[in-house]
Design a protein around this motif. Sequence first.
Motif, PDB file in Angstrom:
ATOM      1  N   ALA A 235      -8.837   7.665   1.578  1.00 45.62           N
ATOM      2  CA  ALA A 235      -9.046   9.002   2.130  1.00 45.62           C
ATOM      3  C   ALA A 235      -9.810   9.903   1.161  1.00 45.62           C
ATOM      4  N   MET A 236      -9.656   9.664  -0.142  1.00 42.33           N
ATOM      5  CA  MET A 236     -10.382  10.433  -1.163  1.00 42.33           C
ATOM      6  C   MET A 236     -11.796   9.890  -1.357  1.00 42.33           C
ATOM      7  N   GLU A 237     -12.124   8.771  -0.661  1.00 42.64           N
ATOM      8  CA  GLU A 237     -13.421   8.093  -0.753  1.00 42.64           C
ATOM      9  C   GLU A 237     -13.664   7.524  -2.143  1.00 42.64           C
ATOM     10  N   THR A 238     -12.568   7.228  -2.845  1.00 39.70           N
ATOM     11  CA  THR A 238     -12.683   6.555  -4.140  1.00 39.70           C
ATOM     12  C   THR A 238     -12.972   5.073  -3.937  1.00 39.70           C
ATOM     13  N   LEU A 239     -12.488   4.511  -2.816  1.00 41.46           N
ATOM     14  CA  LEU A 239     -12.756   3.132  -2.437  1.00 41.46           C
ATOM     15  C   LEU A 239     -13.620   3.094  -1.195  1.00 41.46           C
ATOM     16  N   PRO A 240     -14.433   2.040  -1.021  1.00 42.52           N
ATOM     17  CA  PRO A 240     -15.254   1.925   0.192  1.00 42.52           C
ATOM     18  C   PRO A 240     -14.382   1.960   1.458  1.00 42.52           C
ATOM     19  N   GLU A 241     -14.907   2.554   2.495  1.00 43.23           N
ATOM     20  CA  GLU A 241     -14.131   2.842   3.706  1.00 43.23           C
ATOM     21  C   GLU A 241     -13.512   1.604   4.345  1.00 43.23           C
ATOM     22  N   ASP A 242     -14.252   0.497   4.419  1.00 44.06           N
ATOM     23  CA  ASP A 242     -13.768  -0.692   5.127  1.00 44.06           C
ATOM     24  C   ASP A 242     -13.327  -1.809   4.182  1.00 44.06           C
ATOM     25  N   SER A 243     -13.063  -1.497   2.927  1.00 43.35           N
ATOM     26  CA  SER A 243     -12.788  -2.538   1.928  1.00 43.35           C
ATOM     27  C   SER A 243     -11.433  -3.209   2.103  1.00 43.35           C
ATOM     28  N   LEU A 244     -10.509  -2.574   2.827  1.00 43.33           N
ATOM     29  CA  LEU A 244      -9.167  -3.136   2.961  1.00 43.33           C
ATOM     30  C   LEU A 244      -8.818  -3.483   4.406  1.00 43.33           C
ATOM     31  N   ASP A 245      -9.808  -3.496   5.275  1.00 45.82           N
ATOM     32  CA  ASP A 245      -9.549  -3.739   6.697  1.00 45.82           C
ATOM     33  C   ASP A 245      -8.975  -5.124   6.959  1.00 45.82           C
ATOM     34  N   GLU A 246      -9.305  -6.097   6.117  1.00 47.49           N
ATOM     35  CA  GLU A 246      -8.899  -7.480   6.372  1.00 47.49           C
ATOM     36  C   GLU A 246      -7.726  -7.931   5.505  1.00 47.49           C
ATOM     37  N   TYR A 247      -6.933  -6.978   5.032  1.00 54.48           N
ATOM     38  CA  TYR A 247      -5.814  -7.323   4.146  1.00 54.48           C
ATOM     39  C   TYR A 247      -4.526  -6.654   4.601  1.00 54.48           C
ATOM     40  N   PHE A 248      -3.419  -7.360   4.348  1.00 53.46           N
ATOM     41  CA  PHE A 248      -2.109  -6.729   4.294  1.00 53.46           C
ATOM     42  C   PHE A 248      -1.834  -6.425   2.830  1.00 53.46           C
ATOM     43  N   VAL A 249      -1.106  -5.346   2.572  1.00 57.67           N
ATOM     44  CA  VAL A 249      -0.863  -4.908   1.195  1.00 57.67           C
ATOM     45  C   VAL A 249       0.629  -4.689   0.985  1.00 57.67           C
ATOM     46  N   LEU A 250       1.164  -5.233  -0.112  1.00 60.09           N
ATOM     47  CA  LEU A 250       2.550  -5.003  -0.513  1.00 60.09           C
ATOM     48  C   LEU A 250       2.601  -4.820  -2.014  1.00 60.09           C
ATOM     49  N   GLY A 251       3.490  -3.959  -2.483  1.00 65.79           N
ATOM     50  CA  GLY A 251       3.655  -3.829  -3.932  1.00 65.79           C
ATOM     51  C   GLY A 251       4.391  -2.558  -4.303  1.00 65.79           C
ATOM     52  N   GLU A 252       5.224  -2.658  -5.313  1.00 66.80           N
ATOM     53  CA  GLU A 252       5.910  -1.487  -5.859  1.00 66.80           C
ATOM     54  C   GLU A 252       5.143  -1.016  -7.093  1.00 66.80           C
ATOM     55  N   LEU A 253       5.072   0.277  -7.270  1.00 69.33           N
ATOM     56  CA  LEU A 253       4.327   0.851  -8.393  1.00 69.33           C
ATOM     57  C   LEU A 253       5.261   1.222  -9.533  1.00 69.33           C
ATOM     58  N   GLY A 254       4.806   0.922 -10.748  1.00 68.49           N
ATOM     59  CA  GLY A 254       5.469   1.450 -11.931  1.00 68.49           C
ATOM     60  C   GLY A 254       4.810   2.760 -12.321  1.00 68.49           C
ATOM     61  N   LEU A 255       5.458   3.563 -13.134  1.00 70.31           N
ATOM     62  CA  LEU A 255       4.884   4.852 -13.538  1.00 70.31           C
ATOM     63  C   LEU A 255       3.646   4.668 -14.401  1.00 70.31           C
ATOM     64  N   ASP A 256       3.467   3.476 -14.970  1.00 67.55           N
ATOM     65  CA  ASP A 256       2.291   3.186 -15.779  1.00 67.55           C
ATOM     66  C   ASP A 256       1.184   2.516 -14.972  1.00 67.55           C
ATOM     67  N   ALA A 257       1.279   2.576 -13.652  1.00 70.98           N
ATOM     68  CA  ALA A 257       0.296   2.002 -12.721  1.00 70.98           C
ATOM     69  C   ALA A 257       0.364   0.480 -12.657  1.00 70.98           C
ATOM     70  N   SER A 258       1.414  -0.109 -13.201  1.00 74.96           N
ATOM     71  CA  SER A 258       1.610  -1.547 -13.009  1.00 74.96           C
ATOM     72  C   SER A 258       2.096  -1.806 -11.585  1.00 74.96           C
ATOM     73  N   ILE A 259       1.865  -3.027 -11.108  1.00 76.16           N
ATOM     74  CA  ILE A 259       2.300  -3.407  -9.761  1.00 76.16           C
ATOM     75  C   ILE A 259       3.432  -4.401  -9.924  1.00 76.16           C
ATOM     76  N   ARG A 260       4.597  -4.039  -9.431  1.00 73.02           N
ATOM     77  CA  ARG A 260       5.805  -4.808  -9.688  1.00 73.02           C
ATOM     78  C   ARG A 260       6.210  -5.619  -8.458  1.00 73.02           C
ATOM     79  N   SER A 261       6.981  -6.667  -8.711  1.00 73.29           N
ATOM     80  CA  SER A 261       7.328  -7.611  -7.650  1.00 73.29           C
ATOM     81  C   SER A 261       8.197  -6.955  -6.577  1.00 73.29           C
ATOM     82  N   VAL A 262       8.079  -7.465  -5.374  1.00 72.93           N
ATOM     83  CA  VAL A 262       8.846  -6.995  -4.225  1.00 72.93           C
ATOM     84  C   VAL A 262       9.397  -8.210  -3.481  1.00 72.93           C
ATOM     85  N   THR A 263      10.263  -7.952  -2.539  1.00 71.61           N
ATOM     86  CA  THR A 263      10.833  -9.034  -1.735  1.00 71.61           C
ATOM     87  C   THR A 263      10.009  -9.241  -0.465  1.00 71.61           C
TER      88      THR A 263
END
Length: 512
Positions: A91-119
């Motif tokens: 929405a901020m146009e930081t990423l290309p508009e259609d770059s994630l259309d073909e993906y499902f996304v899952l992930g928990e965020l850490g405060l340091d921007a790490s992506i942590r495991s989920v169930t």
Amino acid sequence: MVASVYTVAFEGIEARTVEVQVQISSGLPAFTVVGLPDKAVSEARERVRAALSAIGLALPAERITVNLSPADLPKEGSHYDLPILLGILLAMETLPEDSLDEYFVLGELGLDASIRSVTGVLPAALQAGSMGRGLICPYANGAEAAWAASAEIVAPKDVLSLINHIRGSQHLDAPEPSLAEDTATYLDMRDIKGQESAKRALEIAAAGGHNVLMIGPPGAGKSMLASRMPSILPPLMATEALEVSMIASVAGELQGGKVSKVRPFRSPHHSASQPSIIGGGARAKPGEVSLAHGGVLFLDELPEFTRATLEALRQPLESGKAVIARVQAHVTYPARFQLIAAMNPCKCGYLDDEGLACNRAPKCALDYQGKISGPLYDRIDLHVEMGAVSARDLSLPTPREGSGDIAKRVANVRALQRKRYEALSTGDTILLNAHADGELLEKVATPDDAGRVLLLEAAETMRLTARGYHRVLRVARTIADMAGSEQVGKVHIAEALAFRRISPQAALAAVR
């Protein structure tokens, strides 16, 4: 502008598509998440804010609205963090508009921007593959997601590397599927001296997938036998391992994201609550019956479990599914397990020993065994009465035959059953005699004339129910398979009947 990122919500082990819609509009600064989020999803706002700050970005000083669609589907868990963050970047146009259309996304965020495991990553990856989409998940979950061979898997360690991958300035290698090594040390049947009838019953149970109840005094070896059951069971087949791992993934028990071919063996304490055994809780998680899917559920001191818990076992034992009812939805988990149960004949345990029995015998046995209802008792295929082990038995040499020898026979019999049911093209997942029913059971387990006569006479004498009658047939079919016989004969029916008690009450009357 409204940006969309796709993720999933879980109903049992099924993943349902959820669209994360993000709108940034003029107005007083605010960050609102709607669409039936739970507490963990609502708290995603602070984790997203901190993760963006860690990579040198900030939320715009405008009104941010996040809608999780469909809005009437409850959203639970921390795996919505990453799709919400990526939706904001779109929405901020930081990423290309259609770059994630073909993906499902899952992930928990850490405060340091790490992506942590989920169930739940494995069922999400399979759902993504079935829809022709890829999956973006945490690096720690990459190995389990990679089992969905038809899906492209992107598994970043942190938000910055994911953004660079999407922009094309960095390449993230696809993770490889990982299989957990079987490092367990199994107890051996060779350690058991005496109790030959119980050993035979466990071999029949392992070969045909049957349920077993062992009844005997303290120290008779019931727990020892049950703990050695895993040593004679064959490893999971690929399809079974995938389904078992999906349940473990949703429950958060898939260690290191590695799929295992070891059959589950669950042994909850008798103080366990009904939701912990059957499944439930605020988020309707799988219980022990589902975590034991494809393996063994061992319930020691069976009458000590609460009556409600024991009665709740009846449906999973019959249908192979655990249905958890909620006001907003019904959640179903697979629960095709083998029940191995053990109990004393009475509260003191020494019903048949006049010198040790309490002064309430045999009344105490009637009360104690009466905790097991007839319908539950009827769903157990093999009833094994065990006596005390004598000092003479203990002094005998160690048996030559161990778990390895029994396991080979069990594997051969299971392969025979699998071949039979695949040839019959049943259209479902029947692989073992214990799961055959109706017309199929009649086709594969019809006894010869002598066997039919014996079964009919025994059914009348023992007052077998229709369920009990069919369970005798299933056990007899397994015994015939172990003997290499195409036809179920009188000797197979006789042995199956020998492992069928009338009822606790009738057995107690006989003792009197």
